[in-house]
Design an enzyme around this catalytic site. Structure first.
Site, PDB file in Angstrom:
ATOM      1  N   GLU A 151      28.591  -2.020  46.354  1.00 33.01           N
ATOM      2  CA  GLU A 151      29.207  -2.993  45.443  1.00 33.01           C
ATOM      3  C   GLU A 151      30.727  -3.010  45.546  1.00 33.01           C
ATOM      4  O   GLU A 151      31.440  -2.974  44.536  1.00 33.01           O
ATOM      5  CB  GLU A 151      28.750  -2.738  44.001  1.00 33.01           C
ATOM      6  CG  GLU A 151      27.264  -2.982  43.801  1.00 33.01           C
ATOM      7  CD  GLU A 151      26.811  -2.863  42.353  1.00 33.01           C
ATOM      8  OE1 GLU A 151      27.645  -2.508  41.485  1.00 33.01           O
ATOM      9  OE2 GLU A 151      25.616  -3.120  42.079  1.00 33.01           O
TER      10      GLU A 151
ATOM     11  N   GLU B 146      19.071  -3.203  45.372  1.00 35.84           N
ATOM     12  CA  GLU B 146      19.014  -2.930  43.924  1.00 35.84           C
ATOM     13  C   GLU B 146      18.396  -4.140  43.244  1.00 35.84           C
ATOM     14  O   GLU B 146      18.928  -5.250  43.333  1.00 35.84           O
ATOM     15  CB  GLU B 146      20.406  -2.654  43.324  1.00 35.84           C
ATOM     16  CG  GLU B 146      21.002  -1.306  43.694  1.00 35.84           C
ATOM     17  CD  GLU B 146      22.256  -0.991  42.892  1.00 35.84           C
ATOM     18  OE1 GLU B 146      22.351  -1.421  41.723  1.00 35.84           O
ATOM     19  OE2 GLU B 146      23.132  -0.307  43.456  1.00 35.84           O
TER      20      GLU B 146
END
Length: 497
Positions: free
Chosen positions: A172, A291
């Site tokens: 991320e 995810e």
């Protein structure tokens, strides 16, 4: 309500990579300490690994597990997690405001992975660290011997290389919350150079570059384009992350959220193919949805947690029957895109937004979302058929017009069997499903119907009632070509020729 599904043998979406049923373990909350690792637990083995948890993980048959993060990885020094446990330093985990004693480190994770029968997806820290540390980590893990770091691994009790093939290039990195957050230009350059370096060691390594953290990021999808402009030819996958919530208790919209996952995947595919065309490349970029899950139940409780302790109770969503229906729809979305989504990781595996829950010092049990994942993992590995569905639809607050039936068909060429996953989104009416397999030779017969159903959408499995929401075998007796599935249910229908 009538639902007709048409499928033909020659029309498929693609073949499922088993790694689509992967998961994720991070030093977050009680995922590790009190989850997979608990030295003093009566069910733990000689390494402190909980055998009751390992049994449930084996049952899920998870082919790949991402480790060690997640946000945690961007402040992680891998060297802290190796060698004698008594000499490992305790560090502050800035991502989750916790203490990390480094007692479950690289070697413990690899031993755990081998015991549960999974392969690791190891993630590099590209937040506070970079190319040199990534190169050294690969050498420590994968080189047979004769170099400083490979011989150090041997001294630490692992004479054979770990042979890790799948690596994540950070986590991320587009997120301002990330320790070491970078712009797309900064990250794209770094990811490219790290990829080039580790592939000089072993060109067969598979590398996952960071895509956007979610579809609502202001830089989406420009982030994907910029990163791939730098790294397209040296990485193998681009990551996607997405979580879903229903704080408004709007069941119609919540059950439609897999349409959001569909749209996210398809947008990223278009960006990948645009960069491919721009570069005149012959290479296809595949996706790693590393995810995904439902996550919102624990958000308020998490704000009340005491910081700087080991294994705080964070992100411990207690999942409802409603959540299980949604997870069933999300699994169908991933399978529908198996031509491009080759790897996916349910986040996470134990205690933190997880299908498996434990009590520290106590039992382990299956959450409601365990069941659709279990059956998809068991029966979803085959060829996904490109079917056409005729069924009524409804409007919802966010995703437009959505069919009442979320359906997915998997054909198994070795046995000829066809498995159908179907979620009935209708709140009152059953679906009368007719399966048109005129594109297949011979006739097919329903031989098993497994359903997940409950009269209470908010029913949960907990320590005292671990089997409140469990799958049931449905008997139809002598049936014709139509099979009925109840409203607000997840179903697996199995057919053999």
């Amino acid at each position: 309500m009538k639902c007709t599904i048409h499928a033909a043998r020659q029309f498929t979406r693609g073949t499922v990579d088993p790694r689509l049923f992967g998961s994720f373990v991070e030093q977050l909350g009680r995922a590790v300490y009190g989850g997979v690792y608990e030295v003093d637990h009566p069910a733990s083995d000689e390494e402190g690994l909980r055998t009751d948890v390992m049994n449930l993980v084996r049952e899920l048959d998870v082919p790949v597990v991402r480790f060690p993060g997640g946000n945690y990885v961007s402040n992680f020094n891998w060297e802290d997690s190796i060698g004698p446990k008594e000499s490992r330093p305790t560090r502050l985990d800035l991502a989750w405001k916790a203490l990390d004693p480094n007692q479950f480190g690289l070697q413990e994770f690899m031993h755990w992975a081998r015991k549960v029968g999974t392969e690791p997806m190891m993630v590099f820290n590209l937040g506070t660290r970079g190319l040199a540390e990534a190169r050294e980590l690969v050498e420590y893990c994968n080189h047979p011997g004769g170099s400083y770091l490979s011989d150090l691994r041997k001294q630490h009790g692992s004479p054979e290389p770990f042979a890790i093939k799948l690596w994540g290039l950070g986590n991320e990195m587009d997120g301002p919350w990330q320790v070491g957050h970078k712009t797309a230009e900064e990250y794209g350059r770094l990811a490219c150079e790290v990829a080039k370096a580790v592939k000089l060691f072993d060109p067969s390594l598979e590398l996952v570059a960071c895509g956007s953290s979610n579809v609502f990021m202001p830089t989406f999808p420009q982030w994907e384009e910029t990163v791939l402009d730098h790294a397209y030819e040296v990485v193998d996958y681009l990551s996607l992350h997405m979580y879903f919530r229903n704080e408004e208790k709007d069941i119609a919209t919540f059950l439609a959220c897999s349409a959001g996952m569909d749209s996210f995947i398809e947008t990223v595919v278009h960006v990948c193919d645009y960069v491919k065309a721009k570069k005149r490349s012959k290479k296809t970029m595949y996706l790693c949805f590393d995810e995904w899950n439902v996550w919102f139940h624990s958000l308020q409780k998490d704000k009340e947690q005491k910081p700087w302790i080991v294994g705080p109770s964070l992100l411990e969503d207690v999942y409802t029957f409603e959540d299980a229906l949604v997870v069933g729809c999300l699994l169908n979305s991933l399978l529908r895109h198996c031509d491009r989504v080759k790897i996916a990781c349910l986040a996470q595996l134990v205690n933190t937004i997880a299908p498996i829950m434990t009590e520290t010092g106590g039992p382990a049990w299956r959450q409601t979302i365990y069941w659709p994942f279990y059956y998809a993992s068991k029966y979803g590995r085959g060829e996904v058929l490109d079917c056409r569905v005729e069924v009524g639809s409804y409007e919802n607050a966010q995703y437009g017009t959505i069919p009442y039936a979320d359906t997915l068909l998997v054909h198994h060429p070795d046995t000829g069997e066809i498995d159908m996953f179907v979620v009935n989104r209708h709140q009152r009416q059953a679906l009368a499903i007719e399966l048109d397999l005129s594109g297949f030779s011979g006739s097919y017969t329903l031989f098993e119907h497994i359903a997940l159903e409950h009269k209470d959408l908010y029913a949960v499995n907990d320590k005292l009632h671990p089997d409140e929401v469990v799958p049931k075998q449905i008997s139809h007796g002598d049936i014709g070509s139509v099979v009925e599935v109840a409203p607000l249910t997840w179903n697996l229908l199995r057919f053999h020729p």
